[in-house]
Design an enzyme around this catalytic site. Structure first.
Site, PDB file in Angstrom:
ATOM      1  N   SER A 191       1.218  -1.325   0.068  1.00 26.83           N
ATOM      2  CA  SER A 191       0.305  -0.109   0.165  1.00 26.83           C
ATOM      3  C   SER A 191       1.010   1.529   0.017  1.00 26.83           C
ATOM      4  O   SER A 191       1.915   1.431  -0.691  1.00 26.83           O
ATOM      5  CB  SER A 191      -1.035   0.173   1.594  1.00 26.83           C
ATOM      6  OG  SER A 191      -2.183   0.900   1.173  1.00 26.83           O
ATOM      7  N   ASP A 228     -10.077  -3.498  -5.000  1.00 22.39           N
ATOM      8  CA  ASP A 228      -8.787  -2.004  -4.930  1.00 22.39           C
ATOM      9  C   ASP A 228      -9.322  -1.006  -4.844  1.00 22.39           C
ATOM     10  O   ASP A 228      -8.901  -1.625  -7.144  1.00 22.39           O
ATOM     11  CB  ASP A 228      -8.195  -3.086  -4.245  1.00 22.39           C
ATOM     12  CG  ASP A 228      -6.843  -1.978  -3.712  1.00 22.39           C
ATOM     13  OD1 ASP A 228      -7.082  -0.716  -3.234  1.00 22.39           O
ATOM     14  OD2 ASP A 228      -5.594  -2.429  -3.359  1.00 22.39           O
ATOM     15  N   HIS A 232      -7.935  -4.398  -0.462  1.00 20.29           N
ATOM     16  CA  HIS A 232      -6.793  -4.415   0.145  1.00 20.29           C
ATOM     17  C   HIS A 232      -5.621  -4.924   1.370  1.00 20.29           C
ATOM     18  O   HIS A 232      -4.582  -5.235   0.985  1.00 20.29           O
ATOM     19  CB  HIS A 232      -7.187  -3.225   0.264  1.00 20.29           C
ATOM     20  CG  HIS A 232      -6.000  -2.001   0.413  1.00 20.29           C
ATOM     21  ND1 HIS A 232      -5.350  -1.249  -0.699  1.00 20.29           N
ATOM     22  CD2 HIS A 232      -5.461  -1.224   1.005  1.00 20.29           C
ATOM     23  CE1 HIS A 232      -4.225  -0.770  -0.646  1.00 20.29           C
ATOM     24  NE2 HIS A 232      -4.518  -1.066   1.187  1.00 20.29           N
TER      25      HIS A 232
END
Length: 317
Positions: free
Chosen positions: A160, A255, A285
């Site tokens: 991320s 996502d 995610h």
């Protein structure tokens, strides 16, 4: 494929980021506590490693912690710098999940793993976090003998926001004629902070991480809106991606960040960089953390470790 049925009730109960954060230390503490509960419920324990230790290193304007994990057996070993996520404002290396993540890479890929407690926004905005990660990597090279690592087998990875920093770090190293890396291993990466990827709207809501949350986080991280176009903030927008390390990019199908990974892999390959893109179908995610309860999350982990092992082995041939 459809969203994995296991994820449907989980998505409905994931806590949102508050619309306004007035006390960031309190928010981070609450976030870490909630993450620890999720790990206890949903994440397999990490495999054993030989040892671990924490060191503190100086950086411009302060000090940061690094946590180091050592594999079994005599070195020197390959090495991996892991950069955690948290939207640039949260996350810490001092949590069970980061321990597990680093243990998995350390034992699974037989490498020394270093994870970095980079400073967070909004107290420390872009590019402070990136510069802290750069300092951590250079410390690894400077202390290679002490760490027992092979300097021609060093990789970087993250998830991320951590994957954003990992990709930006590779650009910074290239631009500054820094050390060559074996691999950039990017999981659910945020690579275009102008939010131009189609998946930002296709998966804008209903899958845990919402577009509104991403839009909320960016002003905390970026000093000005126009900074979103800077390559070290949005690696996908760099005009030249040649000369970067090979990449293995793993995105989740449901996502908002999904298409960032595909677009980056396409641009890397067009620039002559070997890049593999892997879509984790049916996932969201945070799916990779759910190894205790989802076989496909364990498959995700197996694939990630295999990519890291392949990079290490390939350099030794």
């Amino acid at each position: 494929m459809p969203l994995d049925p296991f994820l449907e009730p989980l998505v409905a109960n994931l806590p949102p980021v508050p619309e306004q954060i007035d006390d960031f230390p309190a928010f981070r503490a609450q976030d870490a506590a909630g993450a620890a509960v999720m790990v206890e419920q949903f994440t397999e324990p990490g495999p054993p490693v030989r040892s671990r230790r924490t060191v503190t290193i100086p950086v411009n304007g302060g000090n940061i912690d690094l946590k180091i994990f050592y594999p079994e057996g005599d070195g020197p070993h390959p090495a991996h710098l892991y950069i955690h996520g948290g939207g640039w404002i949260a996350g810490t290396i001092h949590t069970p999940y980061i321990d597990i993540t680093c243990q998995e890479r350390c034992a699974g890929a037989d490498c020394v793993v270093v994870t970095v407690e980079y400073r967070k926004a909004p107290e420390h905005q872009f590019p402070t976090g990136l510069n802290d990660c750069h300092a951590a990597l250079m410390w690894m090279f400077d202390h290679a003998d002490e760490l027992g690592i092979q300097v021609d087998r060093v990789s970087v990875g993250g998830g991320s926001a951590g994957a954003n920093l990992a990709a930006a770090l590779c650009l910074k190293l290239r631009d500054e004629n820094g050390p060559k890396l074996a691999l950039q291993l990017l999981e659910v990466p945020a690579l275009d902070l102008t939010l131009a990827s189609p998946s930002m709207h296709r998966n804008a809501t209903g899958y845990g991480l919402d577009l509104t949350t991403i839009e909320q986080l960016l002003p905390y991280y970026l000093p000005a809106p126009e900074d979103a176009t800077q390559p070290y903030a949005s690696p996908l927008l760099a005009s030249d991606l040649s000369g970067l390390p090979p990449a293995y990019i793993m995105s989740a199908e449901y996502d908002p960040l999904c298409d960032d990974g595909q677009r980056y892999a396409d641009r890397l390959n067009a620039a002559g960089v070997n890049a593999t893109y892997s879509l984790q179908e049916g996932h969201i995610h945070v799916s990779s953390a759910l190894t205790k309860v989802m076989p496909s999350a364990r498959d995700w982990r197996t694939e990630m470790i295999a990519a890291l092992n392949k990079a290490n082995v390939g350099l030794s041939q």
